[in-house]
Design a protein around this motif. Structure first.
Motif, PDB file in Angstrom:
ATOM      1  N   ARG A   1       0.802  -1.224   0.000  1.00 51.31           N
ATOM      2  CA  ARG A   1       0.000   0.000   0.000  1.00 51.31           C
ATOM      3  C   ARG A   1       0.839   1.281   0.000  1.00 51.31           C
ATOM      4  O   ARG A   1       0.462   2.264  -0.630  1.00 51.31           O
ATOM      5  N   TRP A   2       1.935   1.292   0.729  1.00 52.52           N
ATOM      6  CA  TRP A   2       2.700   2.517   0.948  1.00 52.52           C
ATOM      7  C   TRP A   2       4.132   2.390   0.436  1.00 52.52           C
ATOM      8  O   TRP A   2       4.698   1.289   0.415  1.00 52.52           O
ATOM      9  N   PRO A   3       4.750   3.520   0.099  1.00 49.83           N
ATOM     10  CA  PRO A   3       6.139   3.495  -0.386  1.00 49.83           C
ATOM     11  C   PRO A   3       7.128   3.387   0.784  1.00 49.83           C
ATOM     12  O   PRO A   3       7.771   4.363   1.172  1.00 49.83           O
ATOM     13  N   LEU A   4       7.248   2.211   1.346  1.00 46.64           N
ATOM     14  CA  LEU A   4       8.134   2.003   2.492  1.00 46.64           C
ATOM     15  C   LEU A   4       9.563   1.814   1.992  1.00 46.64           C
ATOM     16  O   LEU A   4       9.847   0.872   1.254  1.00 46.64           O
ATOM     17  N   ASP A   5      10.438   2.685   2.402  1.00 48.50           N
ATOM     18  CA  ASP A   5      11.849   2.632   2.013  1.00 48.50           C
ATOM     19  C   ASP A   5      12.584   1.715   2.986  1.00 48.50           C
ATOM     20  O   ASP A   5      12.713   2.028   4.168  1.00 48.50           O
ATOM     21  N   GLY A   6      13.070   0.606   2.489  1.00 46.59           N
ATOM     22  CA  GLY A   6      13.746  -0.371   3.327  1.00 46.59           C
ATOM     23  C   GLY A   6      15.251  -0.216   3.392  1.00 46.59           C
ATOM     24  O   GLY A   6      15.951  -1.128   3.841  1.00 46.59           O
ATOM     25  N   THR A   7      15.769   0.927   2.996  1.00 41.73           N
ATOM     26  CA  THR A   7      17.213   1.144   2.986  1.00 41.73           C
ATOM     27  C   THR A   7      17.832   0.906   4.353  1.00 41.73           C
ATOM     28  O   THR A   7      18.863   0.244   4.483  1.00 41.73           O
ATOM     29  N   SER A   8      17.193   1.453   5.393  1.00 38.09           N
ATOM     30  CA  SER A   8      17.695   1.321   6.761  1.00 38.09           C
ATOM     31  C   SER A   8      16.506   1.431   7.714  1.00 38.09           C
ATOM     32  O   SER A   8      16.018   2.529   7.962  1.00 38.09           O
ATOM     33  N   VAL A   9      16.069   0.304   8.237  1.00 36.88           N
ATOM     34  CA  VAL A   9      14.844   0.257   9.036  1.00 36.88           C
ATOM     35  C   VAL A   9      15.179   0.058  10.515  1.00 36.88           C
ATOM     36  O   VAL A   9      16.034  -0.752  10.862  1.00 36.88           O
ATOM     37  N   LEU A  10      14.468   0.794  11.365  1.00 31.34           N
ATOM     38  CA  LEU A  10      14.543   0.591  12.804  1.00 31.34           C
ATOM     39  C   LEU A  10      13.267  -0.102  13.248  1.00 31.34           C
ATOM     40  O   LEU A  10      12.174   0.421  13.054  1.00 31.34           O
ATOM     41  N   ASP A  11      13.412  -1.288  13.825  1.00 28.42           N
ATOM     42  CA  ASP A  11      12.301  -2.002  14.450  1.00 28.42           C
ATOM     43  C   ASP A  11      12.334  -1.595  15.916  1.00 28.42           C
ATOM     44  O   ASP A  11      13.084  -2.135  16.715  1.00 28.42           O
ATOM     45  N   LEU A  12      11.530  -0.577  16.244  1.00 31.09           N
ATOM     46  CA  LEU A  12      11.523   0.026  17.577  1.00 31.09           C
ATOM     47  C   LEU A  12      10.578  -0.746  18.484  1.00 31.09           C
ATOM     48  O   LEU A  12       9.434  -0.989  18.120  1.00 31.09           O
ATOM     49  N   ALA A  13      11.057  -1.108  19.687  1.00 34.09           N
ATOM     50  CA  ALA A  13      10.315  -1.989  20.595  1.00 34.09           C
ATOM     51  C   ALA A  13      10.084  -3.309  19.869  1.00 34.09           C
ATOM     52  O   ALA A  13       8.963  -3.773  19.693  1.00 34.09           O
ATOM     53  N   CYS A  14      11.181  -3.916  19.454  1.00 33.66           N
ATOM     54  CA  CYS A  14      11.194  -5.017  18.481  1.00 33.66           C
ATOM     55  C   CYS A  14      10.634  -6.342  18.969  1.00 33.66           C
ATOM     56  O   CYS A  14      10.513  -7.278  18.171  1.00 33.66           O
ATOM     57  N   GLY A  15      10.268  -6.439  20.236  1.00 30.99           N
ATOM     58  CA  GLY A  15       9.669  -7.687  20.710  1.00 30.99           C
ATOM     59  C   GLY A  15      10.563  -8.870  20.419  1.00 30.99           C
ATOM     60  O   GLY A  15      11.784  -8.802  20.554  1.00 30.99           O
ATOM     61  N   SER A  16       9.972  -9.947  19.969  1.00 30.80           N
ATOM     62  CA  SER A  16      10.769 -11.126  19.626  1.00 30.80           C
ATOM     63  C   SER A  16      11.026 -11.202  18.124  1.00 30.80           C
ATOM     64  O   SER A  16      11.305 -12.273  17.591  1.00 30.80           O
ATOM     65  N   GLY A  17      10.924 -10.068  17.445  1.00 35.28           N
ATOM     66  CA  GLY A  17      11.293 -10.003  16.036  1.00 35.28           C
ATOM     67  C   GLY A  17      10.156 -10.175  15.051  1.00 35.28           C
ATOM     68  O   GLY A  17      10.405 -10.383  13.861  1.00 35.28           O
ATOM     69  N   GLU A  18       8.928 -10.058  15.500  1.00 35.08           N
ATOM     70  CA  GLU A  18       7.787 -10.272  14.607  1.00 35.08           C
ATOM     71  C   GLU A  18       7.851  -9.367  13.379  1.00 35.08           C
ATOM     72  O   GLU A  18       7.664  -9.831  12.249  1.00 35.08           O
ATOM     73  N   VAL A  19       8.111  -8.082  13.590  1.00 33.23           N
ATOM     74  CA  VAL A  19       8.167  -7.135  12.476  1.00 33.23           C
ATOM     75  C   VAL A  19       9.406  -7.398  11.622  1.00 33.23           C
ATOM     76  O   VAL A  19       9.323  -7.414  10.397  1.00 33.23           O
ATOM     77  N   THR A  20      10.540  -7.586  12.255  1.00 30.50           N
ATOM     78  CA  THR A  20      11.770  -7.849  11.493  1.00 30.50           C
ATOM     79  C   THR A  20      11.596  -9.060  10.590  1.00 30.50           C
ATOM     80  O   THR A  20      11.942  -9.016   9.405  1.00 30.50           O
ATOM     81  N   LEU A  21      11.045 -10.144  11.111  1.00 30.93           N
ATOM     82  CA  LEU A  21      10.852 -11.350  10.305  1.00 30.93           C
ATOM     83  C   LEU A  21       9.864 -11.119   9.162  1.00 30.93           C
ATOM     84  O   LEU A  21      10.081 -11.583   8.040  1.00 30.93           O
ATOM     85  N   ALA A  22       8.785 -10.371   9.429  1.00 28.78           N
ATOM     86  CA  ALA A  22       7.809 -10.058   8.380  1.00 28.78           C
ATOM     87  C   ALA A  22       8.432  -9.166   7.308  1.00 28.78           C
ATOM     88  O   ALA A  22       8.187  -9.359   6.108  1.00 28.78           O
ATOM     89  N   LEU A  23       9.239  -8.187   7.727  1.00 28.01           N
ATOM     90  CA  LEU A  23       9.914  -7.331   6.751  1.00 28.01           C
ATOM     91  C   LEU A  23      10.917  -8.120   5.921  1.00 28.01           C
ATOM     92  O   LEU A  23      11.031  -7.904   4.709  1.00 28.01           O
ATOM     93  N   ARG A  24      11.641  -9.016   6.546  1.00 30.96           N
ATOM     94  CA  ARG A  24      12.568  -9.879   5.791  1.00 30.96           C
ATOM     95  C   ARG A  24      11.810 -10.671   4.728  1.00 30.96           C
ATOM     96  O   ARG A  24      12.279 -10.798   3.594  1.00 30.96           O
ATOM     97  N   ASP A  25      10.652 -11.198   5.097  1.00 25.77           N
ATOM     98  CA  ASP A  25       9.833 -11.946   4.133  1.00 25.77           C
ATOM     99  C   ASP A  25       9.393 -11.073   2.961  1.00 25.77           C
ATOM    100  O   ASP A  25       9.096 -11.578   1.886  1.00 25.77           O
ATOM    101  N   SER A  26       9.351  -9.758   3.183  1.00 32.03           N
ATOM    102  CA  SER A  26       8.964  -8.816   2.125  1.00 32.03           C
ATOM    103  C   SER A  26      10.178  -8.235   1.392  1.00 32.03           C
ATOM    104  O   SER A  26      10.037  -7.306   0.602  1.00 32.03           O
ATOM    105  N   GLY A  27      11.368  -8.767   1.684  1.00 24.59           N
ATOM    106  CA  GLY A  27      12.558  -8.366   0.961  1.00 24.59           C
ATOM    107  C   GLY A  27      13.424  -7.305   1.613  1.00 24.59           C
ATOM    108  O   GLY A  27      14.441  -6.896   1.055  1.00 24.59           O
ATOM    109  N   PHE A  28      13.068  -6.856   2.805  1.00 26.43           N
ATOM    110  CA  PHE A  28      13.880  -5.869   3.514  1.00 26.43           C
ATOM    111  C   PHE A  28      15.077  -6.579   4.141  1.00 26.43           C
ATOM    112  O   PHE A  28      14.925  -7.661   4.711  1.00 26.43           O
TER     113      PHE A  28
END
Length: 180
Positions: free
Chosen positions: A44-71
């Protein structure tokens, strides 16, 4: 860990106490929904994955999902769940608190995107403006995932769009610092 047990843990121990006690084994019970929201946000949005901060990263849920999307360039920060994050993602997480971030500890950094999932609604309302402002100084874009209508970010950011998917609200903001 269920949604109800996290809420009960907050009531019993307080938010900080809950994460101090259970942070190393924490798993967000909404992980499947988070993955779906990330997938839709990337489309939906132009998310720039050049350098991402997963803030309050928990156990990596967002990081793993972003990796699956090519980040590929993702850093995590969480003062409580860093061990769970490191175990699941295979990369270290820094341990800064929202108080330290609000005080400017990240002021020399630059990220293309900050993603904060299931955490900013827990920040005291009085602390949110300074934290929001500091985040707007280090990134042009902010993606917030929350199980609530809170938080409403108004300091340093412009809300551009939002959607709800599987009872998780996603809000995409652009930094007002970029426009000055």
């Amino acid at each position: 860990m269920s949604h109800d047990s996290v809420r009960a843990g907050y009531e019993t121990c307080g938010v900080d106490g809950f994460y101090e006690r259970y942070g190393s084994t924490y798993r967000n019970p909404h992980e499947a929904s988070i993955r779906e929201v990330i997938k839709e946000a990337v489309q939906r949005w132009p998310l720039d994955g050049t350098s991402v901060l997963d803030l309050a990263c928990g156990s990596g849920e967002v990081t793993l999902a972003l990796r699956d999307s090519g980040f590929t360039h993702i850093e995590g920060i969480d003062p409580y769940t860093y061990a769970a994050y490191e175990q699941r993602t295979g990369q270290p997480a820094e341990r800064y608190t929202f108080v330290e971030i609000a005080a400017g500890i990240l002021h020399e950094r630059r990220y293309s995107l900050i993603v904060c999932s299931f955490a900013l609604h827990l920040v005291e309302e009085s602390r949110l403006p300074v934290l929001s402002y500091q985040l707007s100084r280090i990134s042009p874009a902010l993606l917030i995932l929350t199980p609530h209508k809170r938080p409403h970010i108004r300091h340093g950011w412009l809300l551009t769009d939002e959607f709800v998917c599987e009872r998780v609200r996603a809000r995409f903001y652009l930094s007002l610092m970029e426009r000055e």
